[in-house]
Scaffold this active site. Structure first.
Site, mmCIF file in Angstrom:
data_model
loop_
_atom_site.group_PDB
_atom_site.id
_atom_site.type_symbol
_atom_site.label_atom_id
_atom_site.label_comp_id
_atom_site.label_asym_id
_atom_site.label_seq_id
_atom_site.Cartn_x
_atom_site.Cartn_y
_atom_site.Cartn_z
ATOM 1 N N GLY A 246 -33.318 -19.379 4.176
ATOM 2 C CA GLY A 246 -32.063 -18.645 4.037
ATOM 3 C C GLY A 246 -31.349 -18.552 5.377
ATOM 4 C CB ALA B 72 -27.005 -16.414 10.150
ATOM 5 C CE LYS C 183 -29.601 -3.379 12.086
ATOM 6 N NZ LYS C 183 -30.258 -4.422 11.319
ATOM 7 C CG ASN D 23 -29.082 -0.786 8.422
ATOM 8 O OD1 ASN D 23 -30.029 -1.537 8.522
ATOM 9 N ND2 ASN D 23 -27.946 -1.018 9.062
ATOM 10 C CG ASN E 93 -25.710 -0.704 5.534
ATOM 11 O OD1 ASN E 93 -24.991 -0.440 6.481
ATOM 12 N ND2 ASN E 93 -26.613 -1.659 5.579
HETATM 13 P P1 NAD Z 1 -31.622 -14.921 2.667
HETATM 14 O O1 NAD Z 1 -31.576 -14.410 1.276
HETATM 15 O O2 NAD Z 1 -30.462 -15.670 3.205
HETATM 16 O O3 NAD Z 1 -32.909 -15.856 2.838
HETATM 17 C C1 NAD Z 1 -34.150 -15.580 2.311
HETATM 18 C C2 NAD Z 1 -34.763 -16.885 1.859
HETATM 19 O O4 NAD Z 1 -36.123 -16.686 1.557
HETATM 20 C C3 NAD Z 1 -34.103 -17.454 0.595
HETATM 21 O O5 NAD Z 1 -33.764 -18.799 0.818
HETATM 22 C C4 NAD Z 1 -35.209 -17.342 -0.461
HETATM 23 O O6 NAD Z 1 -35.156 -18.367 -1.419
HETATM 24 C C5 NAD Z 1 -36.418 -17.488 0.437
HETATM 25 N N1 NAD Z 1 -37.674 -17.038 -0.187
HETATM 26 C C6 NAD Z 1 -37.956 -15.883 -0.842
HETATM 27 N N2 NAD Z 1 -39.224 -15.867 -1.278
HETATM 28 C C7 NAD Z 1 -39.769 -17.041 -0.891
HETATM 29 C C8 NAD Z 1 -41.043 -17.628 -1.061
HETATM 30 N N3 NAD Z 1 -42.024 -17.013 -1.732
HETATM 31 N N4 NAD Z 1 -41.266 -18.869 -0.545
HETATM 32 C C9 NAD Z 1 -40.291 -19.521 0.124
HETATM 33 N N5 NAD Z 1 -39.050 -19.017 0.309
HETATM 34 C C10 NAD Z 1 -38.797 -17.795 -0.190
HETATM 35 O O7 NAD Z 1 -31.970 -13.677 3.587
HETATM 36 P P2 NAD Z 1 -31.570 -13.425 5.107
HETATM 37 O O8 NAD Z 1 -30.154 -12.989 5.179
HETATM 38 O O9 NAD Z 1 -32.010 -14.551 5.945
HETATM 39 O O10 NAD Z 1 -32.450 -12.119 5.407
HETATM 40 C C11 NAD Z 1 -33.823 -12.162 5.699
HETATM 41 C C12 NAD Z 1 -34.194 -10.800 6.300
HETATM 42 O O11 NAD Z 1 -33.537 -10.700 7.570
HETATM 43 C C13 NAD Z 1 -33.687 -9.613 5.473
HETATM 44 O O12 NAD Z 1 -34.615 -8.570 5.513
HETATM 45 C C14 NAD Z 1 -32.394 -9.213 6.174
HETATM 46 O O13 NAD Z 1 -32.064 -7.841 6.005
HETATM 47 C C15 NAD Z 1 -32.755 -9.508 7.624
HETATM 48 N N6 NAD Z 1 -31.577 -9.742 8.482
HETATM 49 C C16 NAD Z 1 -30.640 -10.671 8.122
HETATM 50 C C17 NAD Z 1 -29.560 -10.909 8.964
HETATM 51 C C18 NAD Z 1 -28.499 -11.937 8.615
HETATM 52 O O14 NAD Z 1 -27.520 -12.050 9.343
HETATM 53 N N7 NAD Z 1 -28.627 -12.698 7.563
HETATM 54 C C19 NAD Z 1 -29.442 -10.187 10.168
HETATM 55 C C20 NAD Z 1 -30.434 -9.258 10.506
HETATM 56 C C21 NAD Z 1 -31.490 -9.039 9.639
HETATM 57 O O1 KPL Z 2 -26.611 -3.541 10.303
HETATM 58 C C1 KPL Z 2 -25.588 -3.287 9.688
HETATM 59 C C2 KPL Z 2 -25.498 -3.799 8.290
HETATM 60 O O2 KPL Z 2 -24.406 -4.017 7.784
HETATM 61 O O3 KPL Z 2 -26.569 -3.996 7.707
HETATM 62 C C3 KPL Z 2 -24.525 -2.438 10.320
HETATM 63 C C4 KPL Z 2 -23.375 -3.301 10.773
HETATM 64 C C5 KPL Z 2 -25.089 -1.734 11.539
HETATM 65 C C6 KPL Z 2 -24.036 -1.398 9.398
HETATM 66 O O4 KPL Z 2 -25.049 -0.529 9.017
#
Ligand code: NAD
Ligand code: KPL
Length: 335
Positions: free
Chosen positions: A41, A161, A214, A218, A222
């Site tokens: 992801g 991302a 954090k 949130n 959120n």
């Molecule tokens: P996402 O949904 O984009 O990606 C998760 C991926 O994991 C998906 O492709 C899904 O198919 C895969 N997946 C789930 N179970 C699986 C398994 N058993 N085997 C293989 N693949 C599997 O999620 P994300 O946005 O990358 O978020 C991941 C974590 O990071 C979350 O907890 C999110 O809150 C945290 N996070 C994300 C961001 C961001 O910008 N995206 C920023 C900070 C924190």
């Molecule tokens: O981390 C965040 C989110 O959207 O998940 C911020 C921008 C801090 C808002 O809670």
């Protein structure tokens, strides 16, 4: 000019210099521990592509054989950075592959982490290390319980991302990642792989405090953006509601041994609301896209811990109920 004189001094041609760089990269690949990345992801792709670009060996673990076939047909993971797309042909596999795993980056959502890691447990080497990228709290303990023999390192990231399509991710917001292990303060040597990959990071000896801080941010922002259907900045019109939640969240943080995470919480929440006023929160985006939220690991976790401490936090509980009702009305799960 400097490169030219270096080439004259060493007697190397551009071609042999490039070949020697390639050899260094290749031998680094052979010597280093492979990064298995679980989840293709947003964050999984952001990490896998940067590590691979820097010459670290990376393997991507996808859900099943059908996903693996689709991944291989796509020819790799694409990262879009500063408007430019580049594809990295990172080898893929499923959980059923037999190669041992010594370093696992868990990059799925919090609600998938425990089950996903349980499937990989038989493949973990005796000194395996897991890096858990999940937001919120609760999933880290769930994962650690599945793999008591492994070292689990938690991360808290402000990088951003999003997926533009299958196997294609846009690097949307530069940020920082804090990593730490609540049970063991010594930093792992592979942090140098992150430096080489240009992943801004810091080892933290108080990672739990960071995760709680954090989580509190949130919880204060959120759910309200979802319920008021607004951008983060829209909460400036709900100042009192935000302030009341911050008082209760601070009480919770104090009670569960995280006073540092409670310090000036309201001020920090207001600063983030202001600094990200044009953005939609991650929960808002999940709901808008009809995706399951991570509520159980954010507000749900806060309410559960408060109950465990017999702490009465009426506004936080009411917020959870309102959010659950709202999610149900949209046909979304509330766990
Ligand atoms: P996402 O949904 O984009 O990606 C998760 C991926 O994991 C998906 O492709 C899904 O198919 C895969 N997946 C789930 N179970 C699986 C398994 N058993 N085997 C293989 N693949 C599997 O999620 P994300 O946005 O990358 O978020 C991941 C974590 O990071 C979350 O907890 C999110 O809150 C945290 N996070 C994300 C961001 C961001 O910008 N995206 C920023 C900070 C924190
Ligand atoms: O981390 C965040 C989110 O959207 O998940 C911020 C921008 C801090 C808002 O809670």
């Amino acid at each position: 000019m400097r490169l030219k004189s270096a080439l004259i001094i060493t007697g190397l041609s551009h071609h042999s210099l490039r070949a020697s760089h390639a050899r260094v990269k290749q031998s680094k690949k052979l010597m280093s521990t492979t990064w298995h990345v679980l989840g293709a992801g947003s964050l999984g792709t952001l990490w896998a592509t940067r590590l691979a670009r820097a010459g670290s060996p990376v393997r991507l673990i996808v859900r099943d054989a059908a996903r693996l076939q689709a991944y291989q047909a796509a020819g790799g993971l694409t990262l879009v950075e500063h408007g430019e797309a580049k594809t990295y042909d990172i080898p893929g596999e499923t959980a059923d592959s037999s190669e041992p795993i010594n370093r696992l980056l868990v990059a799925c959502k919090a609600y998938d982490a425990e089950q996903a890691v349980a499937r990989l447990a038989p493949r973990l080497g005796p000194n395996a290390e897991l890096i858990l990228l999940q937001n919120g709290l609760g999933s880290q303990d769930g994962v650690a319980a599945q793999v008591p023999q492994a070292r689990c390192i938690s991360a808290s990231s402000t990088e951003g991302a999003f997926r533009e399509g299958d196997w294609r991710v846009v690097f949307a917001g530069h940020g920082y990642t804090w990593l730490g292990d609540a049970g063991h303060p010594v930093a792992p040597i592979w942090l140098e792989d992150l430096s080489a990959a240009g992943i801004p990071h810091e080892w933290s000896t108080d990672i739990l405090t960071r995760l709680w801080r954090k989580l509190a941010l949130n919880c204060a922002i959120n759910p309200l953006t979802v319920l008021h259907d607004c951008r983060n900045g829209g909460l400036q019109e709900h100042h009192c509601e935000v302030a009341t939640l911050c008082v209760e969240l601070s009480e919770l943080l104090e009670r569960c041994g995280q006073p540092a995470a409670a310090e000036n919480l309201q001020q920090e929440v207001e600063r983030v609301i202001h600094a990200t006023s044009a953005n939609y929160s991650s929960m808002y985006q999940d709901v808008a896209n009809q995706r399951r939220t991570e509520i159980s690991y954010l507000l749900g976790h806060a309410c559960k811990v408060a109950a465990r401490h017999q702490l009465n936090l009426p506004h936080l509980n009411q917020l959870e109920q309102r959010l659950i009702t709202h999610l149900h009305s949209l046909g979304l799960p509330s766990d």
